[in-house]
Design a protein around this motif. Structure first.
Motif, mmCIF file in Angstrom:
data_model
loop_
_atom_site.group_PDB
_atom_site.id
_atom_site.type_symbol
_atom_site.label_atom_id
_atom_site.label_comp_id
_atom_site.label_asym_id
_atom_site.label_seq_id
_atom_site.Cartn_x
_atom_site.Cartn_y
_atom_site.Cartn_z
ATOM 1 N N VAL A 32 0.884 -1.213 0.089
ATOM 2 C CA VAL A 32 0.117 -0.271 0.023
ATOM 3 C C VAL A 32 0.027 1.415 0.628
ATOM 4 O O VAL A 32 0.736 2.256 -0.724
ATOM 5 N N SER A 33 2.180 0.848 0.971
ATOM 6 C CA SER A 33 2.760 2.472 0.994
ATOM 7 C C SER A 33 3.705 2.911 0.259
ATOM 8 O O SER A 33 4.058 3.417 -1.003
ATOM 9 N N ALA A 34 3.627 1.672 -0.835
ATOM 10 C CA ALA A 34 4.067 2.022 -2.410
ATOM 11 C C ALA A 34 3.359 2.244 -3.448
ATOM 12 O O ALA A 34 3.961 2.699 -4.398
ATOM 13 N N GLN A 35 2.184 2.468 -3.160
ATOM 14 C CA GLN A 35 1.611 2.942 -4.376
ATOM 15 C C GLN A 35 1.450 4.762 -4.490
ATOM 16 O O GLN A 35 2.089 5.008 -4.043
ATOM 17 N N THR A 36 1.654 4.955 -5.386
ATOM 18 C CA THR A 36 1.497 6.529 -5.449
ATOM 19 C C THR A 36 0.812 7.094 -4.988
ATOM 20 O O THR A 36 -0.653 6.517 -5.221
ATOM 21 N N PRO A 37 0.813 8.187 -3.850
ATOM 22 C CA PRO A 37 -0.624 8.344 -3.174
ATOM 23 C C PRO A 37 -1.642 9.616 -4.440
ATOM 24 O O PRO A 37 -1.289 10.286 -4.972
ATOM 25 N N LYS A 38 -2.505 9.774 -3.846
ATOM 26 C CA LYS A 38 -3.594 10.894 -4.431
ATOM 27 C C LYS A 38 -3.035 11.810 -4.018
ATOM 28 O O LYS A 38 -3.114 12.288 -2.792
ATOM 29 N N VAL A 39 -3.009 13.009 -4.463
ATOM 30 C CA VAL A 39 -2.570 14.218 -4.223
ATOM 31 C C VAL A 39 -3.963 14.898 -4.345
ATOM 32 O O VAL A 39 -4.491 15.243 -4.779
ATOM 33 N N LEU A 40 -4.089 15.161 -3.388
ATOM 34 C CA LEU A 40 -5.036 16.392 -3.149
ATOM 35 C C LEU A 40 -4.638 17.690 -3.155
ATOM 36 O O LEU A 40 -4.228 17.812 -1.045
ATOM 37 N N LYS A 41 -4.976 18.992 -3.759
ATOM 38 C CA LYS A 41 -5.013 20.226 -3.445
ATOM 39 C C LYS A 41 -5.827 21.228 -2.656
ATOM 40 O O LYS A 41 -7.050 20.880 -3.410
ATOM 41 N N MET A 42 -5.162 21.499 -1.112
ATOM 42 C CA MET A 42 -5.792 22.641 -0.031
ATOM 43 C C MET A 42 -5.650 23.632 -0.668
ATOM 44 O O MET A 42 -4.471 23.615 -0.654
ATOM 45 N N GLN A 43 -6.329 24.157 -0.523
ATOM 46 C CA GLN A 43 -6.214 26.102 -0.516
ATOM 47 C C GLN A 43 -6.325 26.711 0.897
ATOM 48 O O GLN A 43 -8.235 25.905 1.301
ATOM 49 N N SER A 44 -5.623 27.161 1.553
ATOM 50 C CA SER A 44 -6.781 27.738 2.662
ATOM 51 C C SER A 44 -7.071 29.303 2.798
ATOM 52 O O SER A 44 -6.325 30.059 1.458
ATOM 53 N N SER A 45 -7.555 29.718 3.711
ATOM 54 C CA SER A 45 -7.540 31.418 3.078
ATOM 55 C C SER A 45 -6.570 31.996 3.734
ATOM 56 O O SER A 45 -6.865 33.328 4.213
ATOM 57 N N TRP A 46 -5.267 31.943 3.916
ATOM 58 C CA TRP A 46 -4.554 31.987 5.360
ATOM 59 C C TRP A 46 -3.339 32.615 4.757
ATOM 60 O O TRP A 46 -2.846 31.475 3.397
ATOM 61 N N THR A 47 -2.970 33.578 5.065
ATOM 62 C CA THR A 47 -0.944 33.615 4.292
ATOM 63 C C THR A 47 0.029 32.848 4.891
ATOM 64 O O THR A 47 -0.353 32.395 5.817
ATOM 65 N N SER A 48 1.115 32.790 4.176
ATOM 66 C CA SER A 48 1.939 31.554 5.100
ATOM 67 C C SER A 48 2.502 32.397 5.784
ATOM 68 O O SER A 48 2.581 30.731 6.539
ATOM 69 N N SER A 49 2.229 33.143 6.895
ATOM 70 C CA SER A 49 2.974 33.317 8.282
ATOM 71 C C SER A 49 2.327 33.818 9.078
ATOM 72 O O SER A 49 2.409 33.972 10.774
ATOM 73 N N ASP A 50 0.559 33.402 8.569
ATOM 74 C CA ASP A 50 -0.389 33.418 9.975
ATOM 75 C C ASP A 50 -0.225 31.767 10.547
ATOM 76 O O ASP A 50 -0.204 31.190 9.880
ATOM 77 N N ILE A 51 -0.729 32.196 11.702
ATOM 78 C CA ILE A 51 -0.743 30.707 12.654
ATOM 79 C C ILE A 51 -1.928 30.089 12.001
ATOM 80 O O ILE A 51 -2.053 28.409 12.427
ATOM 81 N N PHE A 52 -2.634 30.531 11.161
ATOM 82 C CA PHE A 52 -4.285 29.676 10.770
ATOM 83 C C PHE A 52 -3.508 29.309 9.838
ATOM 84 O O PHE A 52 -4.032 27.742 9.065
ATOM 85 N N GLN A 53 -2.682 29.297 9.063
ATOM 86 C CA GLN A 53 -1.640 27.989 8.368
ATOM 87 C C GLN A 53 -1.346 27.177 8.924
ATOM 88 O O GLN A 53 -1.126 25.617 8.117
ATOM 89 N N GLU A 54 -0.153 27.199 10.179
ATOM 90 C CA GLU A 54 -0.154 26.275 10.836
ATOM 91 C C GLU A 54 -1.009 25.029 11.467
ATOM 92 O O GLU A 54 -0.705 24.360 11.438
#
Length: 376
Positions: A32-54
């Motif tokens: 199973v782990s050797a399978q190519t993972p299904k990539v899910l593209k997720m975007q937030s409403s937060w800047t990269s420096s915001d703690i919400f992004q963390e």
């Protein structure tokens, strides 16, 4: 002796089968782990420096790890694909697979959306309202709004009960609601209607645009969410007074949404991981928040020289009156809006009664051990 020989042969045969079965079971995760993972593209409403992004990353990390490499959530910050207020449309249209946001950012489609994050305060906090979503009928009402009324191809869940959001940042201390009259102020969701009802001139902006707007004179005061986010984008550099405590957004949580076709296409165990990682992130987010928010509040006071004040009870009372006016108007115009209000009010009447009756006075205990530290 013959019987013993037969039993020995039987043991060897069954043992060999069992060993082969165990070896196959042990090998399965490696396959199973050797399978190519299904990539899910997720975007937030937060800047990269915001703690919400963390906090969004904490969710992504839990999905990735629990799926054993079968899923890979690729988390992007606001603006990477679409702007902060556009993530819902992007997920609905299949441009994104998922998003990390808040419902106040899409209340322009239907004002009832804001009731799932920035609604009236009947006496309960964000924790109580998250419990309403999971156990009080909120999830069914959310599905009805998103899928039946708006016809969106989405599924979603909520996590991280936020503390009351501050009234915000001002150039002078707010001691009366009269000072808010005509003030150019930033907030979002139904809080815009509440503050407008109090005579405030409101502009809705994502977090990353707040300080530039203040510097250009588009706004004169603002709120975003918490001491850490506010300090990271430099609120302390453009305003001197930080007014804590407010009813304009007192029970908000994050919203995690997935394109329904993408979610339905996952294996049942991966669907469960996507759902239950929300609950896992809830705990992780809250711990991160309490550590950082409290630390950054002290830095705002001791290092940045910010004047931190409590919002006066008289202003809070005016906010409650404004909420009555706003929800009374929208409830009369929209039966579904009123349906949500009725559900929340019935839940809060029962659950907040328990909470408020049962809770000891935490302020009393704090004053006992740290006398004189609190000034209100």
């Amino acid at each position: 002796m013959e019987s013993k020989a037969l039993n020995r042969r039987k043991f060897l045969r069954t043992g060999a089968v069992a060993t082969a079965g165990a070896a196959s079971a042990l090998a399965a995760p490696a396959i199973v782990s050797a399978q190519t993972p299904k990539v899910l593209k997720m975007q937030s409403s937060w800047t990269s420096s915001d703690i919400f992004q963390e906090m969004a990353q904490q969710y992504a990390d839990r999905v990735n790890e629990m799926s054993g490499g079968r899923l890979q959530v690729d988390l992007l910050p606001s603006g990477a694909v679409v702007q902060a207020f556009q993530v819902q449309d992007a997920v609905n249209d299949g441009i994104l697979d998922a998003a990390h946001t808040v419902p106040a950012y899409w209340y322009g489609k239907n004002k009832a959306a804001s009731l799932f994050g920035t609604g009236p305060v009947y006496g309960g906090d964000g924790t109580l309202m998250l419990a309403w979503f999971t156990n009080g009928g909120g999830s069914e009402l959310y599905r009805e709004l998103v899928q039946d009324i708006l016809g969106l191809n989405l599924v979603g869940w909520f996590c991280m009960p936020m503390p009351e959001q501050p009234l915000g940042w001002f150039k002078q201390e707010i001691t009366s609601a009269d000072q808010l009259q005509g003030l150019k102020y930033r907030t979002v969701g139904l809080a815009t209607d509440v503050m407008q009802s109090m005579g405030v001139s409101v502009t809705q902006l994502p977090g990353g645009e707040i300080v530039p707007a203040l510097e250009r004179g588009v706004i004169e005061a603002f709120e975003f969410n918490n001491p850490t986010s506010d300090r990271r984008f430099g609120a302390q550099d453009v305003a001197d007074y930080y007014m804590l405590g407010s009813f304009h957004q007192a029970a908000e949580t994050f919203e995690i949404i997935f394109n329904k076709d993408v979610y339905d296409g996952l294996d049942p165990d991966l669907q469960a991981i996507v759902r239950y990682a929300v609950e896992a992130a809830n705990t992780a987010n809250f711990g991160l928040a309490m550590d950082n928010y409290s630390s950054d509040l002290q830095k705002l006071i001791n290092e940045d020289g910010v004047n931190v004040r409590r919002t006066p009870d008289s202003v809070l009372a005016k906010q409650l009156e404004a909420w009555d006016e706003v929800v009374g108007k929208f409830g009369a115009e929209d039966a579904f809006f009123q349906k949500i209000l009725d559900s929340q009010k019935a839940w809060t009447e029962r659950v907040a009664y328990y909470m408020l009756t049962n809770q000891a006075g935490y302020k009393q205990a704090y004053d006992h051990y740290f006398p004189g530290k609190l000034t209100f």
